[in-house]
Design an enzyme around this catalytic site. Structure first.
Site, mmCIF file in Angstrom:
data_model
loop_
_atom_site.group_PDB
_atom_site.id
_atom_site.type_symbol
_atom_site.label_atom_id
_atom_site.label_comp_id
_atom_site.label_asym_id
_atom_site.label_seq_id
_atom_site.Cartn_x
_atom_site.Cartn_y
_atom_site.Cartn_z
ATOM 1 N N ARG A 55 0.821 -1.222 0.000
ATOM 2 C CA ARG A 55 0.000 0.000 0.000
ATOM 3 C C ARG A 55 0.848 1.263 0.000
ATOM 4 O O ARG A 55 0.421 2.317 -0.447
ATOM 5 C CB ARG A 55 -0.988 -0.020 1.179
ATOM 6 C CG ARG A 55 -1.901 1.173 1.230
ATOM 7 C CD ARG A 55 -3.221 0.976 1.981
ATOM 8 N NE ARG A 55 -3.192 -0.041 2.993
ATOM 9 C CZ ARG A 55 -2.761 0.126 4.249
ATOM 10 N NH1 ARG A 55 -2.289 1.293 4.642
ATOM 11 N NH2 ARG A 55 -2.795 -0.879 5.099
ATOM 12 N N TYR A 108 -13.931 21.398 -12.520
ATOM 13 C CA TYR A 108 -14.452 20.123 -13.008
ATOM 14 C C TYR A 108 -15.690 19.761 -12.178
ATOM 15 O O TYR A 108 -15.653 19.869 -10.949
ATOM 16 C CB TYR A 108 -13.319 19.098 -12.813
ATOM 17 C CG TYR A 108 -13.578 17.706 -13.257
ATOM 18 C CD1 TYR A 108 -13.839 17.411 -14.588
ATOM 19 C CD2 TYR A 108 -13.521 16.647 -12.344
ATOM 20 C CE1 TYR A 108 -14.044 16.108 -14.994
ATOM 21 C CE2 TYR A 108 -13.712 15.344 -12.749
ATOM 22 C CZ TYR A 108 -13.983 15.081 -14.075
ATOM 23 O OH TYR A 108 -14.180 13.787 -14.460
ATOM 24 N N ASP A 180 -5.808 22.412 -10.189
ATOM 25 C CA ASP A 180 -6.030 21.275 -11.078
ATOM 26 C C ASP A 180 -5.277 21.593 -12.371
ATOM 27 O O ASP A 180 -5.698 22.435 -13.162
ATOM 28 C CB ASP A 180 -7.531 21.086 -11.328
ATOM 29 C CG ASP A 180 -7.835 19.853 -12.175
ATOM 30 O OD1 ASP A 180 -6.985 19.492 -13.013
ATOM 31 O OD2 ASP A 180 -8.928 19.266 -12.011
ATOM 32 N N LYS A 205 -5.708 11.555 -18.222
ATOM 33 C CA LYS A 205 -5.812 12.288 -19.481
ATOM 34 C C LYS A 205 -4.479 12.213 -20.245
ATOM 35 O O LYS A 205 -4.166 11.188 -20.794
ATOM 36 C CB LYS A 205 -6.248 13.725 -19.195
ATOM 37 C CG LYS A 205 -7.526 13.808 -18.313
ATOM 38 C CD LYS A 205 -8.779 13.366 -19.037
ATOM 39 C CE LYS A 205 -9.972 13.113 -18.126
ATOM 40 N NZ LYS A 205 -10.376 14.245 -17.306
HETATM 41 C C1 LIG Z 1 -11.027 14.145 -16.000
HETATM 42 C C2 LIG Z 1 -10.687 15.264 -15.102
HETATM 43 C C3 LIG Z 1 -10.578 15.064 -13.724
HETATM 44 C C4 LIG Z 1 -10.896 13.746 -13.058
HETATM 45 O O1 LIG Z 1 -10.074 12.704 -13.425
HETATM 46 P P1 LIG Z 1 -10.565 11.189 -13.297
HETATM 47 O O2 LIG Z 1 -9.320 10.412 -13.461
HETATM 48 O O3 LIG Z 1 -11.576 10.977 -14.385
HETATM 49 O O4 LIG Z 1 -11.190 11.023 -11.947
HETATM 50 C C5 LIG Z 1 -10.221 16.129 -12.942
HETATM 51 N N1 LIG Z 1 -9.986 17.341 -13.450
HETATM 52 C C6 LIG Z 1 -10.083 17.571 -14.772
HETATM 53 C C7 LIG Z 1 -9.802 18.943 -15.280
HETATM 54 C C8 LIG Z 1 -10.455 16.553 -15.638
HETATM 55 O O5 LIG Z 1 -10.591 16.806 -16.943
#
Ligand SMILES: *Cc1c(COP(=O)(O)O)cnc(C)c1O
Length: 392
Positions: A55, A108, A180, A205
């Site tokens: 972990r 988001y 973010d 992403k």
């Molecule tokens: C997709 C996304 C997230 C969340 O990511 P996940 O891996 O799908 O939980 C957070 N912030 C932004 C800007 C995103 O495009």
């Protein structure tokens, strides 16, 4: 070291690659020791890339964390099973009941939902703010404000924030600045050069880049790294070595992929800007995008994700536009090698501190690595279907 070189070398320590090019996939729950001394030594070095228990991460996790810290900057990187888990855990690590956070209005959507549905129940209050607020953020800071959270460019509507100004003011009031940075991807925006304390990415992403892994990262400065790391561990956050291996592989082509995404997206956006059906282009590199001046000042480049607003059509008439596309599939994601599209008729319902003025739908596209001319041809036919539907 230049960026391209860093992308090739990040995380490739001999300790983890052991004579081959890539770190191995080390799958483990149990790590075994042959002596009490060996075990004690491992525990004492648990924050220093020594395996103790699955972990806490195996060598694959250490290599990926190291690679992310090398790209983003900062003192260390905590890993999560999704971008959303990275956001929620990073916030949770620094708030307690009675605290207040400032959240950008263009966050988001699941980030907003977390504030409204989970933090609210824990006695942590949220005030949403205009992404273009700049220095006026000061007027919203309360005695109990702990975190100022940014996302730049904003989800769906792409407003670019004045990160250094907001960070500077937040720090004067002892607030933690979280960003973010998924769009910046650790390449196009360097968060720690602009006052960010904790930079979060949905590695799902562009880092992974192939639409086949969920993964999140939160990278912190020296000051906040121990608390972030310890809280993530206490919350039981861990990630699969197979997924991390794919993410490490993704990093190696991140630079060239982003350049090509950028080139293709610029070509498509430039074509769209001349279309009679398009009201405005919400691409940070275009003057029409709110906060474009901050993009020019602070970013090294763009990528494949942007939006545009139509000057005609509604929820019904954008259906034939979207349904008949052949290269663009509809999906709630982006950052993979393929093109994606999303039609949003009611942007206003996603906002509370700002008012969305546009009358007609917004289209968000992720421009993939296909040939841009094929994508343009696909969109050209889509406009013909839209015009046909609007005329009826
Ligand atoms: C997709 C996304 C997230 C969340 O990511 P996940 O891996 O799908 O939980 C957070 N912030 C932004 C800007 C995103 O495009």
């Amino acid at each position: 070291m230049k960026q391209e070189t860093k992308i090739v070398t990040a995380g490739r320590n001999d300790k983890w690659t052991k004579g081959v090019v890539n770190p191995s996939v080390t799958r483990a729950s149990t790590v075994v020791f042959n002596s009490v001394d060996e075990m004690n030594h491992a525990v004492a070095n648990r924050f220093n890339d020594t395996m103790v228990y699955g972990r806490r991460g195996t060598t694959t996790a250490f290599a990926f964390s190291d690679a992310m810290t090398s790209l983003e900057g900062g003192a260390g990187c905590a890993l999560y099973p999704s971008g959303t888990a990275a956001i929620t855990n990073a916030i949770l690590a620094f708030v307690k009941s009675g605290d207040h956070i400032l959240m950008v209005d263009t966050a988001y959507e699941p980030t907003r939902d977390y504030c409204d549905k989970i933090l609210a129940n824990m006695g942590v209050t949220t005030t949403y703010y205009d992404p273009l607020i700049g220095a006026d953020i000061e007027s919203l800071i309360q005695e109990n404000t702990r975190i100022v959270f940014l996302e730049s460019p904003g989800s769906i509507t792409m407003e670019v924030q004045d990160v250094p100004t907001i960070s500077h003011i937040a720090h004067q009031h002892n607030c933690i600045v979280m960003l973010d940075n998924t769009w910046g991807a650790g390449i196009n925006f360097k968060p720690f050069d602009y006052g960010v304390d904790i930079s979060i990415q949905a590695a799902t992403k562009y880092i992974v880049g192939h639409s086949d892994v969920m993964l999140g990262t939160a990278t912190a400065t020296e000051k906040y790294w121990p608390q972030l790391r310890d809280n993530s561990y206490l919350m039981g956050q861990c990630t699969s070595p197979d997924d991390l291996y794919l993410a490490l592989r993704g990093i190696r082509t991140l630079g060239v992929r982003l350049k090509q995404h950028q080139e293709n997206a610029m070509k498509v956006a430039t074509w769209l800007a001349d279309r009679p059906e398009v009201e405005t282009i919400l691409h940070p590199a275009f003057e029409s995008c709110p906060g474009h001046e901050f993009f020019k000042r602070d970013f090294n480049g763009s990528n494949g994700l942007f939006s545009f607003v139509l000057n005609r059509g509604d929820k019904q008439t954008i259906k034939p536009f979207l349904d008949g596309l052949s290269h663009f599939k509809m999906g709630y994601s982006w950052g993979g090698f393929e093109s994606l599209i999303l039609g949003i008729a009611n942007v206003g319902s996603l906002r509370s501190a700002t008012t969305w003025q546009a009358e007609h739908p917004l289209i968000r596209v992720h421009i993939g690595l296909e040939n841009a001319d094929d994508l343009i041809e696909d969109l050209e036919k889509a406009f013909a279907r839209l015009n046909n539907a609007v005329a009826q």
